[in-house]
Design an enzyme around this catalytic site. Structure first.
Site, PDB file in Angstrom:
ATOM      1  N   TYR A 152       0.421  -0.914  -0.026  1.00  0.00           N
ATOM      2  CA  TYR A 152       0.224  -0.222   0.131  1.00  0.00           C
ATOM      3  C   TYR A 152       0.479   1.612  -0.274  1.00  0.00           C
ATOM      4  O   TYR A 152       0.399   2.167  -0.623  1.00  0.00           O
ATOM      5  CB  TYR A 152      -0.857  -0.419   1.422  1.00  0.00           C
ATOM      6  CG  TYR A 152      -2.365   0.525   0.488  1.00  0.00           C
ATOM      7  CD1 TYR A 152      -2.702   0.157  -0.621  1.00  0.00           C
ATOM      8  CD2 TYR A 152      -2.884   1.568   1.478  1.00  0.00           C
ATOM      9  CE1 TYR A 152      -4.360   0.898  -1.621  1.00  0.00           C
ATOM     10  CE2 TYR A 152      -4.385   1.764   0.954  1.00  0.00           C
ATOM     11  CZ  TYR A 152      -4.661   1.447  -0.166  1.00  0.00           C
ATOM     12  OH  TYR A 152      -6.348   2.375  -0.126  1.00  0.00           O
ATOM     13  N   LYS A 159      -4.238   7.786   2.294  1.00  0.00           N
ATOM     14  CA  LYS A 159      -5.548   7.756   2.957  1.00  0.00           C
ATOM     15  C   LYS A 159      -5.532   8.624   4.444  1.00  0.00           C
ATOM     16  O   LYS A 159      -7.193   8.946   4.773  1.00  0.00           O
ATOM     17  CB  LYS A 159      -5.526   5.617   2.983  1.00  0.00           C
ATOM     18  CG  LYS A 159      -5.913   5.359   1.798  1.00  0.00           C
ATOM     19  CD  LYS A 159      -7.169   5.977   0.903  1.00  0.00           C
ATOM     20  CE  LYS A 159      -7.955   5.574   0.269  1.00  0.00           C
ATOM     21  NZ  LYS A 159      -9.408   5.968  -1.081  1.00  0.00           N
TER      22      LYS A 159
HETATM   23  P1  NAD Z   1     -12.630   1.073  -8.936  1.00  0.00           P
HETATM   24  O1  NAD Z   1     -11.491   1.455  -9.218  1.00  0.00           O
HETATM   25  O2  NAD Z   1     -13.922   0.045  -9.358  1.00  0.00           O
HETATM   26  O3  NAD Z   1     -13.313   2.786  -8.745  1.00  0.00           O
HETATM   27  C1  NAD Z   1     -11.968   3.675  -8.375  1.00  0.00           C
HETATM   28  C2  NAD Z   1     -12.475   5.136  -9.340  1.00  0.00           C
HETATM   29  O4  NAD Z   1     -11.738   6.083  -8.991  1.00  0.00           O
HETATM   30  C3  NAD Z   1     -13.317   4.854 -10.196  1.00  0.00           C
HETATM   31  O5  NAD Z   1     -13.867   4.769 -11.827  1.00  0.00           O
HETATM   32  C4  NAD Z   1     -11.889   5.700 -11.459  1.00  0.00           C
HETATM   33  O6  NAD Z   1     -12.200   6.106 -12.806  1.00  0.00           O
HETATM   34  C5  NAD Z   1     -12.057   6.736 -10.815  1.00  0.00           C
HETATM   35  N1  NAD Z   1     -10.585   7.312 -10.298  1.00  0.00           N
HETATM   36  C6  NAD Z   1      -9.038   7.641 -11.089  1.00  0.00           C
HETATM   37  N2  NAD Z   1      -8.817   8.652 -11.301  1.00  0.00           N
HETATM   38  C7  NAD Z   1      -9.634   9.374 -11.292  1.00  0.00           C
HETATM   39  C8  NAD Z   1      -9.622  11.058 -11.683  1.00  0.00           C
HETATM   40  N3  NAD Z   1      -8.531  11.550 -11.797  1.00  0.00           N
HETATM   41  N4  NAD Z   1     -10.754  11.882 -11.138  1.00  0.00           N
HETATM   42  C9  NAD Z   1     -12.430  11.084 -11.559  1.00  0.00           C
HETATM   43  N5  NAD Z   1     -11.781   9.466 -10.812  1.00  0.00           N
HETATM   44  C10 NAD Z   1     -10.393   9.197 -11.182  1.00  0.00           C
HETATM   45  O7  NAD Z   1     -12.390   1.318  -7.375  1.00  0.00           O
HETATM   46  P2  NAD Z   1     -12.357   1.418  -6.266  1.00  0.00           P
HETATM   47  O8  NAD Z   1     -11.887  -0.162  -5.100  1.00  0.00           O
HETATM   48  O9  NAD Z   1     -14.336   0.195  -5.595  1.00  0.00           O
HETATM   49  O10 NAD Z   1     -12.401   2.316  -5.945  1.00  0.00           O
HETATM   50  C11 NAD Z   1     -13.290   2.964  -4.890  1.00  0.00           C
HETATM   51  C12 NAD Z   1     -12.921   3.694  -4.071  1.00  0.00           C
HETATM   52  O11 NAD Z   1     -12.883   2.497  -2.509  1.00  0.00           O
HETATM   53  C13 NAD Z   1     -11.549   4.464  -3.769  1.00  0.00           C
HETATM   54  O12 NAD Z   1     -10.851   5.518  -2.957  1.00  0.00           O
HETATM   55  C14 NAD Z   1     -10.756   3.094  -2.912  1.00  0.00           C
HETATM   56  O13 NAD Z   1      -8.833   3.611  -2.723  1.00  0.00           O
HETATM   57  C15 NAD Z   1     -11.535   2.957  -1.813  1.00  0.00           C
HETATM   58  N6  NAD Z   1     -11.388   1.727  -1.053  1.00  0.00           N
HETATM   59  C16 NAD Z   1     -11.023   0.350  -2.020  1.00  0.00           C
HETATM   60  C17 NAD Z   1     -10.331  -0.857  -0.938  1.00  0.00           C
HETATM   61  C18 NAD Z   1     -10.388  -2.386  -2.228  1.00  0.00           C
HETATM   62  O14 NAD Z   1      -9.619  -3.270  -1.626  1.00  0.00           O
HETATM   63  N7  NAD Z   1     -10.473  -2.208  -3.114  1.00  0.00           N
HETATM   64  C19 NAD Z   1     -10.371  -1.063  -0.035  1.00  0.00           C
HETATM   65  C20 NAD Z   1     -11.225  -0.043   0.981  1.00  0.00           C
HETATM   66  C21 NAD Z   1     -11.010   1.181   0.412  1.00  0.00           C
END
Ligand code: NAD
Length: 253
Positions: A152, A159
């Protein structure tokens, strides 16, 4: 009768049907909300196709959170579809590959991670502010930044900044009636997760450590928590982080 009846929501971050934001949009519509999505660049067409798989096809407006012109135009673009907003979901994360090597990462890599993954919560909240109704709700997604994880790296630092941004936003938007809260989700197999080298380190250990168990393919628990925070059911809660991780955060080993 749903807990989001009559609510108008702006949902960022729908990329695939595995995206946490996709499930939030789905559950939100099932609970009565009207949903507007955002996407940008080459991902726009993918998001538009995925948007047609929702219970009610949702419009998609252009938003790259690192582009000031997009941020300035956001309120006007959203107003073409809804006359105001009751809630905004920030579901955005990005870090260049170099940011996942803690000791070698350049400032260029780190600053991109911070701009898109941390500062963007403030940018989005400010861009949506002219449309926000009284008692609005801003919800974002974090991965518990209280610890240094085996992987990470600078995304973990981003984060930690994101969690702090949420608290300052809660301070500054509270007097306008807007709540700002985060859901700290356990690991989920999304596109963002696939771009993290060594993500398997979480995949193996998390389900074993979670007292409630943990399914890496099920975004619904995190989505339901987001929907609850977007609803009127947390009227006096702001600056909070709700863990949706099977209970791992509360365990000693
Ligand atoms: P995902 O890849 O489906 O979504 C990430 C999104 O970020 C994408 O839709 C992408 O278009 C968008 N993005 C990236 N750069 C961008 C920009 N410049 N402008 C606008 N949008 C932008 O993955 P996810 O896991 O659904 O991620 C969503 C959130 O959840 C993130 O903040 C991620 O850190 C958080 N999260 C994910 C996990 C996991 O394990 N997947 C765990 C905890 C938190």
């Amino acid at each position: 009768m749903g807990i989001l009846d009559g609510k108008r929501l702006l949902i960022t971050g729908v990329l695939t049907d595995a995206s946490i934001a996709f499930r939030v949009a789905q559950v939100a519509q099932q609970e009565g909300a009207t949903v507007v999505l955002t996407s940008f660049g080459r991902q726009m067409r993918i998001t538009q196709a995925i948007a047609r798989r929702l219970p009610q096809p949702a419009p998609v407006v252009q938003l790259d959170v690192s582009d000031q012109e997009d941020l300035d135009a956001l309120a006007e673009r959203v107003r073409e579809h809804v006359d105001g907003l009751d809630g905004v979901l920030h579901s955005i994360g990005f870090a260049p590959q170099g940011a996942f090597d803690f000791m070698a990462a350049s400032w260029e890599d780190v600053s991109a991670a911070l701009q898109i993954s941390s500062y963007s919560l403030k940018s989005l909240a400010v861009a949506a502010r002219p449309l926000m109704a009284e008692r609005g709700s801003v919800v974002g997604l974090t991965f518990d930044a209280s610890f240094a994880w085996p992987v990470y790296d600078w995304m973990g630092v981003a984060k930690a900044a994101f969690e702090s941004v949420a608290r300052y936003l809660a301070r500054d938007l509270g007097p306008e009636g807007t709540r700002v809260n985060l859901v700290s989700a356990g690991p989920l197999r999304t596109m963002a997760a696939k771009s993290i080298p060594g993500f398997e380190a979480f995949e193996n250990s998390w389900p074993e450590r979670a007292p409630l168990g943990w399914d890496l393919a099920d975004t619904e628990p995190a989505a339901r928590a987001c929907v609850a925070l977007l609803s009127d059911w947390f009227p006096a809660t702001t600056g909070e982080i709700v863990h949706v991780d099977g209970g791992v955060h509360a365990m000693g080993s």
